[in-house]
Scaffold this motif. Structure first.
Motif, mmCIF file in Angstrom:
data_model
loop_
_atom_site.group_PDB
_atom_site.id
_atom_site.type_symbol
_atom_site.label_atom_id
_atom_site.label_comp_id
_atom_site.label_asym_id
_atom_site.label_seq_id
_atom_site.Cartn_x
_atom_site.Cartn_y
_atom_site.Cartn_z
ATOM 1 N N LYS A 283 57.901 -9.139 -0.454
ATOM 2 C CA LYS A 283 58.341 -8.937 -1.835
ATOM 3 C C LYS A 283 57.183 -8.501 -2.720
ATOM 4 O O LYS A 283 57.357 -7.647 -3.604
ATOM 5 C CB LYS A 283 58.971 -10.220 -2.370
ATOM 6 N N ASP B 163 56.611 -4.920 -2.032
ATOM 7 C CA ASP B 163 57.646 -4.104 -2.686
ATOM 8 C C ASP B 163 57.401 -4.020 -4.193
ATOM 9 O O ASP B 163 57.552 -2.945 -4.798
ATOM 10 C CB ASP B 163 59.033 -4.695 -2.412
ATOM 11 N N GLN B 164 57.026 -5.161 -4.786
ATOM 12 C CA GLN B 164 56.781 -5.171 -6.222
ATOM 13 C C GLN B 164 55.582 -4.296 -6.574
ATOM 14 O O GLN B 164 55.616 -3.542 -7.558
ATOM 15 C CB GLN B 164 56.541 -6.611 -6.709
ATOM 16 N N LYS C 276 56.580 -0.786 -6.276
ATOM 17 C CA LYS C 276 57.394 -0.412 -7.431
ATOM 18 C C LYS C 276 56.522 -0.227 -8.671
ATOM 19 O O LYS C 276 56.708 0.719 -9.446
ATOM 20 C CB LYS C 276 58.451 -1.488 -7.687
ATOM 21 N N LYS D 211 54.713 2.939 -8.298
ATOM 22 C CA LYS D 211 55.631 4.055 -8.527
ATOM 23 C C LYS D 211 55.926 4.211 -10.017
ATOM 24 O O LYS D 211 55.936 5.337 -10.544
ATOM 25 C CB LYS D 211 56.928 3.799 -7.755
ATOM 26 N N ASP D 212 56.168 3.073 -10.692
ATOM 27 C CA ASP D 212 56.411 3.124 -12.146
ATOM 28 C C ASP D 212 55.186 3.626 -12.881
ATOM 29 O O ASP D 212 55.305 4.373 -13.865
ATOM 30 C CB ASP D 212 56.796 1.737 -12.658
ATOM 31 N N ARG E 104 55.070 7.225 -12.371
ATOM 32 C CA ARG E 104 56.127 7.853 -13.166
ATOM 33 C C ARG E 104 55.741 7.884 -14.651
ATOM 34 O O ARG E 104 55.965 8.889 -15.343
ATOM 35 C CB ARG E 104 57.437 7.083 -12.992
#
Length: 484
Positions: free
Chosen positions: A238, A241-242, A245, A248-249, A252
């Protein structure tokens, strides 16, 4: 000193077993000794009772006026008879402690605490251990008709009893050692069974703390530690994954910031360019005061063209800043009729660019949407096809029903757009080839078109190959009966 759980458990178990072993050993030794003394006491009590019975019988048969004198005269005879009966060495003493007779003078020659106690009228015995033998000296006063007449002292061998007791104690000691060794070994293995996974968990947590999220824990056990390891592995997954993320954010957001900067840079540039042209020609005209008609006409033409361009840019920016159309204002729209009407309207501009528009729209292609928004969508796409297509070519606009969707297709012949540019073509102010796009293009039309399609729950995609560019739009088909 002992910082690890394994060391603490090892030392703790060792001390606990050592203390319990010593206590058990002492208790066993004490109980055996107590049992031996009880056996000796019971044996000596029986010995005393038998000897007293013999002495009383002897005094009853041979009664003398002076019992003490009789005891001294009959000491040897009574001692020999008693030795034969009890199988023990015997010593006979008078009331002063003088030895009258002894079956073994070496044993009874010396006095002892038991003899002293007997001289005081008490029954006593003493135990001695010499050269692996255990012997007991037992003394008691002989009382006849309430008067003491002498002392009888026995020497009895209890070596066999103590050998048996020692053997029992050794057996118990050996069994206790084996039990404690097995228990200690089991405790040690149990502690390792607990501490080894904890050590691995500690190392894994340290790796995670240092930023290594590729750590893996594989424990093939279903107890609490196995569940802890499984939860730890899931936690790492987790976290990974966090972090992915978050990265990725972050990327972005960086991309959005870059797009935002490019957007404002382009807006600034697009606004500045026509204003610079207008101000420049306006200044020249004012300085010449309309003395040069050719310059005046040229300047006014540029002022009007740039003003129109500026007006178009402002309108498109305002269009982008508007909120999405209210779904409550949507109605059933015959998209095929809207497309044909737009094609007829754009025909004049297409002819000016030496192109023709061929419209292939079917009737009854109803969608749930906003007629003005759809009109603006079709105008933007046809306008791009007119501007960037080759001269003397046909622009094809069609609308057909396909698998529950109304598909709108816009095709024109022109320079092939590379996949790199094609993926960014709907970004605000993005221009695949600014040079060929000519004056008046600000790169907002396709971005606005994409927004309109999404408002109508549709999708848009672009293809470009072999000098032909196609735009495909799919909007859900609706029937009048369903809407009612």
């Amino acid at each position: 000193m002992f910082r690890t759980i394994g060391a603490k458990l090892f030392i703790g178990f060792f001390l606990i077993f050592l203390v319990f072993f010593l206590i058990l050993n002492q208790m066993v030794a004490k109980n055996i000794e107590s049992g031996n003394r009880k056996i000796i006491t019971d044996s000596l009590v029986g010995l005393k009772n038998n000897s007293n019975a013999y002495v009383r019988q002897s005094f009853m048969i041979h009664h003398f006026a002076n019992d003490e004198l009789y005891f001294g005269q009959m000491a040897e005879e009574m001692a020999k008879d008693l030795q034969h009966d009890v199988s023990s060495s015997i010593g006979m003493y008078d009331l002063t402690g003088e030895l009258l007779f002894a079956s073994d003078p070496k044993i009874f020659w010396a006095g002892g605490d038991d003899l002293n106690q007997a001289l005081q009228g008490k029954t006593a015995y003493s135990i001695s251990y010499e050269n692996g033998t255990a012997s007991v000296l037992f003394s008691y006063p002989v009382i006849v008709d309430g008067s003491k007449v002498g002392i009888i002292r026995f020497a009895k061998d209890f070596t066999l009893l103590y050998e048996q007791s020692t053997q029992i104690q050794r057996t118990i000691f050996t069994i206790a050692m084996a039990v404690f060794a097995a228990a200690f070994l089991f405790s040690y293995l149990l502690s390792r069974h607990i501490t080894v996974p904890l050590v691995k968990l500690t190392k894994a947590s340290t790796e995670v703390m240092n930023g290594n999220l590729d750590t893996r824990l594989t424990f093939r056990r279903k107890d609490e530690i196995g569940k802890l390891a499984a939860n730890f592995s899931r936690m790492i997954e987790k976290l990974r994954d966090q972090f992915a993320k978050i990265e990725k954010d972050r990327d972005r957001l960086e991309a959005l910031n870059l797009v935002r900067k490019q957007f404002f840079d382009n807006v600034t540039h697009e606004l500045k360019t026509p204003l610079t042209t207008i101000m420049g020609y306006a200044t020249i005209i004012r300085e010449n005061e309309a003395q040069d008609p050719v310059l005046f006409d040229k300047g006014m033409k540029h002022i009007i063209d740039e003003s129109n361009r500026l007006h178009e840019l402002v309108l498109k920016l305002l269009e982008m800043s508007k909120e999405s159309a209210d779904p409550d204002s949507f109605a059933l729209v015959d998209s095929g009729l809207v497309l044909r009407d737009v094609c007829e309207t754009m025909m004049i501009k297409a002819q000016r660019y030496k192109k023709t528009i061929r419209c292939e729209g079917e009737e009854g292609l109803f969608v749930h949407g906003h007629a003005d928004k759809l009109r603006q969508l079709f105008i933007n796409l046809l306008d791009n096809a007119i501007k960037y297509g080759y001269a003397h070519t046909d622009i094809v606009a069609s609308a057909r029903l396909t698998s529950g969707y109304v598909r709108f297709t816009f095709s024109n012949q022109g320079p092939t757009i590379s996949p790199e540019h094609l993926s960014r073509i709907v970004e605000p102010f993005y221009q695949a080839d600014p040079v060929s796009h000519g004056v008046g293009s600000v790169g907002l039309g396709l971005s606005i078109s994409k927004g309109i399609v999404e408002e109508h729950q549709g999708s848009i995609r672009f293809t470009s190959e072999l000098e032909q560019t196609n735009v495909y739009i799919d909007i859900p088909y609706r029937t009048e009966r369903v809407l009612e």
